[in-house]
Design a protein around this motif. Sequence first.
Motif, PDB file in Angstrom:
ATOM      1  N   ALA B 129     -37.154  74.608  99.819  1.00  0.00           N
ATOM      2  CA  ALA B 129     -38.453  74.962 100.381  1.00  0.00           C
ATOM      3  C   ALA B 129     -38.766  76.429 100.099  1.00  0.00           C
ATOM      4  O   ALA B 129     -37.863  77.268  99.987  1.00  0.00           O
ATOM      5  N   VAL B 130     -40.052  76.709  99.994  1.00  0.00           N
ATOM      6  CA  VAL B 130     -40.532  78.054  99.655  1.00  0.00           C
ATOM      7  C   VAL B 130     -41.414  78.568 100.792  1.00  0.00           C
ATOM      8  O   VAL B 130     -42.293  77.849 101.270  1.00  0.00           O
ATOM      9  N   ALA B 131     -41.187  79.804 101.212  1.00  0.00           N
ATOM     10  CA  ALA B 131     -42.029  80.398 102.252  1.00  0.00           C
ATOM     11  C   ALA B 131     -43.070  81.307 101.609  1.00  0.00           C
ATOM     12  O   ALA B 131     -42.766  82.023 100.651  1.00  0.00           O
ATOM     13  N   THR B 132     -44.286  81.233 102.127  1.00  0.00           N
ATOM     14  CA  THR B 132     -45.309  82.188 101.722  1.00  0.00           C
ATOM     15  C   THR B 132     -45.333  83.302 102.760  1.00  0.00           C
ATOM     16  O   THR B 132     -45.424  83.044 103.959  1.00  0.00           O
ATOM     17  N   VAL B 133     -45.213  84.530 102.265  1.00  0.00           N
ATOM     18  CA  VAL B 133     -45.096  85.682 103.149  1.00  0.00           C
ATOM     19  C   VAL B 133     -46.289  86.608 102.896  1.00  0.00           C
ATOM     20  O   VAL B 133     -46.638  86.848 101.738  1.00  0.00           O
ATOM     21  N   VAL B 134     -46.907  87.091 103.974  1.00  0.00           N
ATOM     22  CA  VAL B 134     -48.016  88.031 103.835  1.00  0.00           C
ATOM     23  C   VAL B 134     -47.598  89.348 104.481  1.00  0.00           C
ATOM     24  O   VAL B 134     -47.062  89.362 105.593  1.00  0.00           O
ATOM     25  N   GLY B 135     -47.822  90.434 103.760  1.00  0.00           N
ATOM     26  CA  GLY B 135     -47.473  91.753 104.281  1.00  0.00           C
ATOM     27  C   GLY B 135     -48.481  92.777 103.830  1.00  0.00           C
ATOM     28  O   GLY B 135     -49.479  92.430 103.188  1.00  0.00           O
ATOM     29  N   PRO B 136     -48.208  94.038 104.132  1.00  0.00           N
ATOM     30  CA  PRO B 136     -49.146  95.093 103.759  1.00  0.00           C
ATOM     31  C   PRO B 136     -49.417  95.136 102.257  1.00  0.00           C
ATOM     32  O   PRO B 136     -50.476  95.571 101.833  1.00  0.00           O
ATOM     33  N   GLU B 137     -48.466  94.662 101.464  1.00  0.00           N
ATOM     34  CA  GLU B 137     -48.674  94.684 100.012  1.00  0.00           C
ATOM     35  C   GLU B 137     -49.194  93.370  99.465  1.00  0.00           C
ATOM     36  O   GLU B 137     -49.164  93.141  98.256  1.00  0.00           O
ATOM     37  N   GLY B 138     -49.645  92.503 100.348  1.00  0.00           N
ATOM     38  CA  GLY B 138     -50.224  91.241  99.889  1.00  0.00           C
ATOM     39  C   GLY B 138     -49.314  90.056 100.135  1.00  0.00           C
ATOM     40  O   GLY B 138     -48.431  90.100 100.984  1.00  0.00           O
ATOM     41  N   ARG B 139     -49.518  89.026  99.308  1.00  0.00           N
ATOM     42  CA  ARG B 139     -48.846  87.755  99.510  1.00  0.00           C
ATOM     43  C   ARG B 139     -47.709  87.597  98.510  1.00  0.00           C
ATOM     44  O   ARG B 139     -47.842  87.996  97.361  1.00  0.00           O
ATOM     45  N   ARG B 140     -46.590  87.012  98.931  1.00  0.00           N
ATOM     46  CA  ARG B 140     -45.542  86.682  97.956  1.00  0.00           C
ATOM     47  C   ARG B 140     -44.858  85.392  98.392  1.00  0.00           C
ATOM     48  O   ARG B 140     -44.994  84.959  99.530  1.00  0.00           O
ATOM     49  N   GLU B 141     -44.127  84.815  97.448  1.00  0.00           N
ATOM     50  CA  GLU B 141     -43.400  83.597  97.762  1.00  0.00           C
ATOM     51  C   GLU B 141     -41.914  83.880  97.675  1.00  0.00           C
ATOM     52  O   GLU B 141     -41.466  84.652  96.825  1.00  0.00           O
ATOM     53  N   ILE B 142     -41.167  83.285  98.567  1.00  0.00           N
ATOM     54  CA  ILE B 142     -39.720  83.527  98.597  1.00  0.00           C
ATOM     55  C   ILE B 142     -39.036  82.231  99.013  1.00  0.00           C
ATOM     56  O   ILE B 142     -39.542  81.510  99.881  1.00  0.00           O
ATOM     57  N   LEU B 143     -37.929  81.927  98.368  1.00  0.00           N
ATOM     58  CA  LEU B 143     -37.184  80.732  98.767  1.00  0.00           C
ATOM     59  C   LEU B 143     -36.700  80.910 100.208  1.00  0.00           C
ATOM     60  O   LEU B 143     -36.245  81.990 100.589  1.00  0.00           O
ATOM     61  N   VAL B 144     -36.796  79.851 100.985  1.00  0.00           N
ATOM     62  CA  VAL B 144     -36.343  79.889 102.377  1.00  0.00           C
ATOM     63  C   VAL B 144     -34.915  80.412 102.473  1.00  0.00           C
ATOM     64  O   VAL B 144     -34.574  81.211 103.343  1.00  0.00           O
ATOM     65  N   GLY B 159     -43.734  94.632 108.557  1.00  0.00           N
ATOM     66  CA  GLY B 159     -45.119  94.171 108.463  1.00  0.00           C
ATOM     67  C   GLY B 159     -45.263  92.807 107.821  1.00  0.00           C
ATOM     68  O   GLY B 159     -46.355  92.268 107.762  1.00  0.00           O
ATOM     69  N   GLU B 160     -44.173  92.226 107.328  1.00  0.00           N
ATOM     70  CA  GLU B 160     -44.291  90.927 106.665  1.00  0.00           C
ATOM     71  C   GLU B 160     -44.203  89.765 107.659  1.00  0.00           C
ATOM     72  O   GLU B 160     -43.370  89.765 108.562  1.00  0.00           O
ATOM     73  N   ILE B 161     -45.058  88.790 107.418  1.00  0.00           N
ATOM     74  CA  ILE B 161     -45.121  87.603 108.267  1.00  0.00           C
ATOM     75  C   ILE B 161     -45.030  86.374 107.376  1.00  0.00           C
ATOM     76  O   ILE B 161     -45.661  86.320 106.325  1.00  0.00           O
ATOM     77  N   VAL B 162     -44.235  85.398 107.791  1.00  0.00           N
ATOM     78  CA  VAL B 162     -44.245  84.120 107.078  1.00  0.00           C
ATOM     79  C   VAL B 162     -45.504  83.375 107.502  1.00  0.00           C
ATOM     80  O   VAL B 162     -45.759  83.192 108.688  1.00  0.00           O
ATOM     81  N   GLU B 163     -46.282  82.977 106.508  1.00  0.00           N
ATOM     82  CA  GLU B 163     -47.533  82.268 106.798  1.00  0.00           C
ATOM     83  C   GLU B 163     -47.303  80.761 106.864  1.00  0.00           C
ATOM     84  O   GLU B 163     -47.842  80.072 107.717  1.00  0.00           O
ATOM     85  N   SER B 164     -46.486  80.264 105.932  1.00  0.00           N
ATOM     86  CA  SER B 164     -46.240  78.820 105.893  1.00  0.00           C
ATOM     87  C   SER B 164     -44.952  78.557 105.134  1.00  0.00           C
ATOM     88  O   SER B 164     -44.439  79.429 104.428  1.00  0.00           O
ATOM     89  N   ILE B 165     -44.479  77.333 105.288  1.00  0.00           N
ATOM     90  CA  ILE B 165     -43.332  76.874 104.510  1.00  0.00           C
ATOM     91  C   ILE B 165     -43.793  75.675 103.698  1.00  0.00           C
ATOM     92  O   ILE B 165     -44.425  74.762 104.241  1.00  0.00           O
ATOM     93  N   PHE B 166     -43.483  75.697 102.403  1.00  0.00           N
ATOM     94  CA  PHE B 166     -43.937  74.631 101.514  1.00  0.00           C
ATOM     95  C   PHE B 166     -42.768  73.756 101.084  1.00  0.00           C
ATOM     96  O   PHE B 166     -41.765  74.246 100.570  1.00  0.00           O
ATOM     97  N   LEU B 167     -42.944  72.452 101.317  1.00  0.00           N
ATOM     98  CA  LEU B 167     -41.981  71.468 100.838  1.00  0.00           C
ATOM     99  C   LEU B 167     -42.582  70.843  99.592  1.00  0.00           C
ATOM    100  O   LEU B 167     -43.602  70.163  99.664  1.00  0.00           O
ATOM    101  N   PRO B 168     -41.972  71.073  98.429  1.00  0.00           N
ATOM    102  CA  PRO B 168     -42.585  70.620  97.179  1.00  0.00           C
ATOM    103  C   PRO B 168     -42.617  69.099  97.080  1.00  0.00           C
ATOM    104  O   PRO B 168     -41.892  68.402  97.781  1.00  0.00           O
TER     105      PRO B 168
END
Lengths: 158, 286
Positions: B129-144, B159-168
């Motif tokens: 699963a991949v988490a989408t993270v939003v922070g002061p520098e924008g959005r990034r994706e990171i493996l859980v 300042g980073e917040i996980v916005e969602s978790i994606f199950l492919p």
Amino acid sequence: MSGIHVSTTINGDQIDYVCEPEETMLDVLRDRLGMTGAKEGCSTGDCGACSITVDGRLTCSCLMLGAEAGGHEIGTVEGVAQGNELHPVQQKILDHAALQCGVCTPGIVVAAKALLEKNPDPTETEVRYWLAGNLCRCTGYDKIIRAVMDAAQELRSA
Amino acid sequence: MRYEAPGTIEEAATLLARESGIARVLAGGTDLLVQLRAGMIEPDLVVDVKRIPAMMDIVEENGGFRIGAGVSCARMGEHAALVAAWPGVVEGAELIGSTQVQGRATMTGNLCNCGPAADSVPGLVAAKAVATVVGPEGRREILVKDIPAGPGKSNLKKGEIVESIFLPKRPERSGDAYLRFIPRTEMDIAVVGVGVSLTLDADGTITEAGVGLGAVAPTVLDVEDAAKAIIGSKLDEAALEKLAAAASAACNPINDKRGTIEFRVDVAGVLAKRAAKIAYKRAGGK
Ligand SMILES: Cc1cc2nc3c(=O)[nH]c(=O)nc-3n(C[C@H](O)[C@H](O)[C@H](O)COP(=O)(O)OP(=O)(O)OC[C@H]3O[C@@H](n4cnc5c(N)ncnc54)[C@H](O)[C@@H]3O)c2cc1C
Ligand code: FES
Ligand code: FES
């Protein structure tokens, strides 16, 4: 200090209060609103004595901030009986002598009512799992489970 | 302590980034409020993310599922399509706490709290699963699997917040499962937790696999050797033995009142075999 103004609905009534950011919903109910039905057994989410519903969903009020309640529908044990008429869950707890000190009872009433609204015909196993987060240190669970099963049957035949 | 409940994730990230003191995200609060009450943390700012609409939904996306970081585990269990597609991930999430806790607790909170025994995380790791993270520098994706850094410590930046978790999306003939060992039947912390996800080809040979192991190391482990042990097999006895050996070899556990090191190492192997068998069956294998 930094009081937060909250507008919410509790047992169908529009309620406004001011609370501190670190106060839990349980603190607000008991200390600000004088609704002492929900009990503080542990304040760590383990005992369920503080159970309430938030938009119909069973919740530990000790694990929620008072500030989070704005715009939501809160249900507490005070709203379960209709005037002097007890809810079947309450009546069956009395009939089965399913309480001793009574500290766990409000939480069990709120939790059991929430179960029966979602699942009117639960098996005994389902009742036991649903109530696993409601600890009772005096009565033992059998009478409580029997009371809930009996209330379920009465509600179904009503 | 200040409490804020902004309506967008960008506002939330800005609030967190600007706070010079200790700041915390509040999702279900089932870890955070316990820590507050116990005086383990004394934040200056708490940012409640449950008023951010984009974080409160489960959305089907390109055949996969995006689970908002504010979605409670109970809601996951009520989502029929999600349960059908990822039964193992959902069963991990549904093991968290009591009915009361389920109604609030989120999978993302479970992940970001970074407990080694977090029940929903091995299934997510196995699922890649991949988490989408939003922070002061924008959005990034990171493996859980890359979010936890150690017990109670994450790799998220200030300042980073996980916005969602994606199950492919998974191919047809895929299945997953999560099993944990606890001394009681409910309401306890895993001594070992194992998530297995796998995909089969038409004749039942495993073509892809993931194995996540919880409670046996400072963070939940992604055990590639265990996955390799079963890829190419039909989960015969020999493959199962290799799987168990790889799972046990990956363990680096502690001794505590719930389980000794020897016990955890052994049980990790046993549970890995059992979880793999369930996942294999769910994938349609015989
Ligand atoms: C009685 C009880 C029983 C429990 N049983 C279990 C169990 O069986 N298994 C288990 O694994 N856990 C268990 N827990 C622990 C807890 O319920 C879980 O870890 C839960 O999933 C936490 O989710 P939450 O949304 O409540 O997190 P919160 O308490 O809101 O947050 C947890 C941490 O994650 C951070 N965080 C939350 N959301 C985000 C985000 N979107 N971005 C960045 N950081 C974030 C918070 O700042 C905090 O540090 C139990 C807890 C209780 C009280
Ligand atoms: S006081 Fe809330 S669960 Fe015990
Ligand atoms: S009656 Fe005393 S705790 Fe249940």
